[in-house]
Design an enzyme around this catalytic site. Structure first.
Site, short mmCIF file in Angstrom:
data_model
loop_
_atom_site.label_atom_id
_atom_site.label_comp_id
_atom_site.label_asym_id
_atom_site.label_seq_id
_atom_site.Cartn_x
_atom_site.Cartn_y
_atom_site.Cartn_z
N ASP A 135 -7.32 2.20 7.95
CA ASP A 135 -6.19 1.30 8.14
C ASP A 135 -4.98 1.82 7.37
O ASP A 135 -5.07 2.05 6.17
CB ASP A 135 -6.55 -0.11 7.66
N HIS A 142 6.79 -5.17 7.05
CA HIS A 142 5.68 -5.86 6.39
C HIS A 142 5.60 -5.40 4.93
O HIS A 142 5.49 -6.22 4.02
CB HIS A 142 4.37 -5.58 7.12
N ARG A 151 7.68 -7.82 -6.12
CA ARG A 151 8.67 -7.02 -6.86
C ARG A 151 10.03 -7.19 -6.18
O ARG A 151 10.48 -6.30 -5.45
CB ARG A 151 8.28 -5.53 -6.85
N GLU A 207 -3.62 -10.02 10.37
CA GLU A 207 -2.63 -8.93 10.34
C GLU A 207 -2.50 -8.39 11.75
O GLU A 207 -3.48 -7.92 12.35
CB GLU A 207 -3.03 -7.83 9.35
N GLU A 209 -1.72 -5.70 14.19
CA GLU A 209 -1.64 -4.24 14.13
C GLU A 209 -1.95 -3.64 15.50
O GLU A 209 -2.53 -4.28 16.37
CB GLU A 209 -2.66 -3.68 13.12
N ASP A 241 -6.50 -7.18 11.52
CA ASP A 241 -7.12 -6.84 10.24
C ASP A 241 -7.17 -8.11 9.39
O ASP A 241 -6.37 -8.31 8.48
CB ASP A 241 -6.27 -5.74 9.57
N ARG A 245 -6.47 -13.23 1.32
CA ARG A 245 -5.43 -12.88 0.33
C ARG A 245 -5.83 -13.21 -1.10
O ARG A 245 -5.40 -12.51 -2.03
CB ARG A 245 -4.13 -13.61 0.68
N GLN A 248 -8.15 -10.56 -2.19
CA GLN A 248 -7.38 -9.31 -2.29
C GLN A 248 -6.60 -9.25 -3.59
O GLN A 248 -6.58 -8.23 -4.28
CB GLN A 248 -6.43 -9.23 -1.09
N TYR A 252 -7.82 -5.96 -5.87
CA TYR A 252 -7.24 -4.74 -5.29
C TYR A 252 -6.84 -3.65 -6.28
O TYR A 252 -6.69 -2.50 -5.90
CB TYR A 252 -6.08 -5.08 -4.35
N LYS A 261 -10.99 -7.29 3.03
CA LYS A 261 -10.72 -6.74 4.36
C LYS A 261 -11.99 -6.40 5.13
O LYS A 261 -11.93 -6.20 6.33
CB LYS A 261 -9.90 -5.45 4.21
N THR A 265 -12.96 -7.03 11.39
CA THR A 265 -11.74 -6.57 12.04
C THR A 265 -11.96 -6.79 13.53
O THR A 265 -13.03 -6.46 14.04
CB THR A 265 -11.51 -5.07 11.77
N THR A 368 0.25 -3.64 9.38
CA THR A 368 0.84 -4.84 9.95
C THR A 368 2.26 -4.57 10.44
O THR A 368 3.06 -3.97 9.73
CB THR A 368 0.86 -5.96 8.90
N GLU A 382 3.55 -13.53 5.16
CA GLU A 382 5.00 -13.42 5.33
C GLU A 382 5.61 -14.71 5.90
O GLU A 382 6.63 -15.19 5.44
CB GLU A 382 5.33 -12.26 6.27
MN MN Z 1 -4.02 -3.94 7.56
#
Ligand code: MN
Length: 437
Positions: A135, A142, A151, A207, A209, A241, A245, A248, A252, A261, A265, A368, A382
């Site tokens: 992936d 995204h 950030r 997601e 994709e 995907d 969250r 994650q 991560y 993840k 899928t 994404t 988002e």
């Molecule tokens: Mn993905």
């Protein structure tokens, strides 16, 4: 050459299969998949309108010869890996012959009609035995939208515009459209508590994709040059995907996505072939002023000129209450597939540049795909600003993340002036409750 325009793209041609006209699968599409008719074993097929043409029957009919016959024979088993291994020329020969046989006024119509199965009576399977799934993260908007949440002043990490970012995903849990999506259990730790807890993910997301099906592979230690990458792309599909969250956010660092993840899928069942997509190729979006030029191994003039795809991609949701009330699925957004910072060819070349071998039937995810504005965001992360701003559905329900029973639908359509539009077919999944923890 796979991106060749020929008689199979002629917009004036129609099929004697009446349902083909105006559907996702007109005669200009002819996507490849694996299906089983009621009671029969899985075998290769081609979608035409609301019917599936049986490639095993076609191969045995005597109406195919040469490369077209070789392709149909390679597609007669339970996976299309042998067909994908053959590359573009036999695939294209099969497409041209089937186009001829399915065209209005074709001879042998009665014989070919016997190869058709109503799709409604068939089960669709994964088109390939997927050896490896990777992936990427090529959807720049995204990356920006999500980066901004963490950030605000520096949303993109410094590597993003130089190197296609990706991770090796999990092939075993890729499923075809329609399979239920079991909410995963896992570790979560909110920022304001000291220790993690274990339980059902509460921030289950999608997601949007594109998936890339790899055709011929490469030998270990022999990278695919950017000018040759195209020949390794058999076709595209839609790919969801699914992402937890909360899992994650906790797991991560420092190695990237893992259990958030790997629980599932979903891909759409049909491989929209490189040949079918030829009229919908378009220029890769120009990099904004000041962005670095890709390193030479990723740069190819022809790829920059035609390496993107003119596709409209959409996300729709239907909750249990909407289903009960007979309310149609609600469109959360729609946007173009040109919102990718890297071409599919660049992803293939980058994947192999260190010597890694791709194999026929491998699957790549694009990352994404979101729009720069709010019209086509490819994840709830988002759409709801990290779960802070719930979205309201037509019946007044609200959502931050997916709830049990929600159905999520990805849709894709290729559109270009002067050509018949083709579709991807749906990529759906209904969320099932987490197993008892
Ligand atoms: Mn993905």
């Amino acid at each position: 050459m796979s991106a060749m325009i020929d008689e199979t793209h002629d917009a004036t041609r129609r099929s004697w299969v009446a349902s083909a006209q105006g559907s996702d699968f007109p005669i200009q599409n002819l996507p490849l998949g694996v299906f089983s008719p009621t009671g029969g074993p899985p075998r290769g097929g081609v979608a035409i309108g609301d019917q599936i043409l049986d490639l095993a029957q076609a191969a045995a009919s005597g109406l195919l010869s040469g490369e077209a016959l070789a392709a149909a024979q390679a597609a007669s088993g339970a996976t299309l890996n042998p067909l994908l291994a053959l590359g573009a020329a036999p695939r294209r020969a099969l497409r041209r012959r089937l186009f001829e046989l399915l065209s209005d006024g074709a001879q042998d119509q009665a014989r070919v009609a016997a190869w058709l199965h109503p799709a409604a009576d068939c089960t669709l399977h994964l088109p390939c035995a997927i050896g490896d799934y990777t992936d990427f993260y090529a959807g720049i908007h995204h990356a920006l939208n999500v980066g901004r949440q963490f950030r605000p002043d520096n949303p993109l990490l410094p590597n993003y515009k130089h190197v296609p970012i990706g991770y090796h995903g999990r092939a075993s849990s890729v499923r075809v459209s329609g399979a239920p999506v079991r909410r995963p259990n896992g570790q979560q730790k909110a920022p304001d508590v000291e220790a993690p807890v274990f339980g059902p993910a509460r921030r289950l997301d999608l997601e949007l994709e594109l998936g890339v099906w790899i055709g011929p592979g490469n030998v270990l230690g022999e990278p695919v040059p950017i000018g040759e990458a195209e020949a390794h792309i058999a076709g595209l599909c839609l790919l969801n995907d699914w992402s937890a969250r909360d899992l994650q956010a906790w797991e991560y660092q420092p190695l990237g996505p893992f259990l958030a993840k790997n629980f599932m899928t979903t891909v759409s069942p049909w491989i929209i072939t490189a040949e079918a997509l030829a009229p919908f190729r378009t220029a890769q979006a120009k990099r904004p002023e000041g962005d670095p030029t890709p390193l030479p191994y990723l740069m190819d003039e022809a790829d920059q000129a035609t390496g993107a795809y003119a596709l409209q991609l959409g996300v729709l949701i239907r909750t249990p209450a909407m289903r009960q009330a007979g309310i149609a699925a609600h469109r959360l957004g729609q946007g173009p597939a040109t919102n990718l910072y890297w071409t599919m060819a660049q992803l293939v070349t980058h994947h192999t540049v260190g010597g890694c071998d791709l194999r026929p039937g491998d699957l790549l995810g694009s990352g994404t795909i979101s729009t720069p504005d709010d019209s086509g965001l490819g994840s709830l992360l988002e759409l709801t600003r990290g779960g802070k701003e719930p979205i309201t559905l037509p019946n007044g329900e609200t959502r931050t993340f997916l709830e049990d029973g929600d159905e999520l639908i990805l849709a894709g359509r290729a559109v270009a002036e002067g050509f018949v539009s083709i579709g991807f077919g749906p990529c759906t999944g209904v969320v099932a409750p987490a197993p008892q923890a």
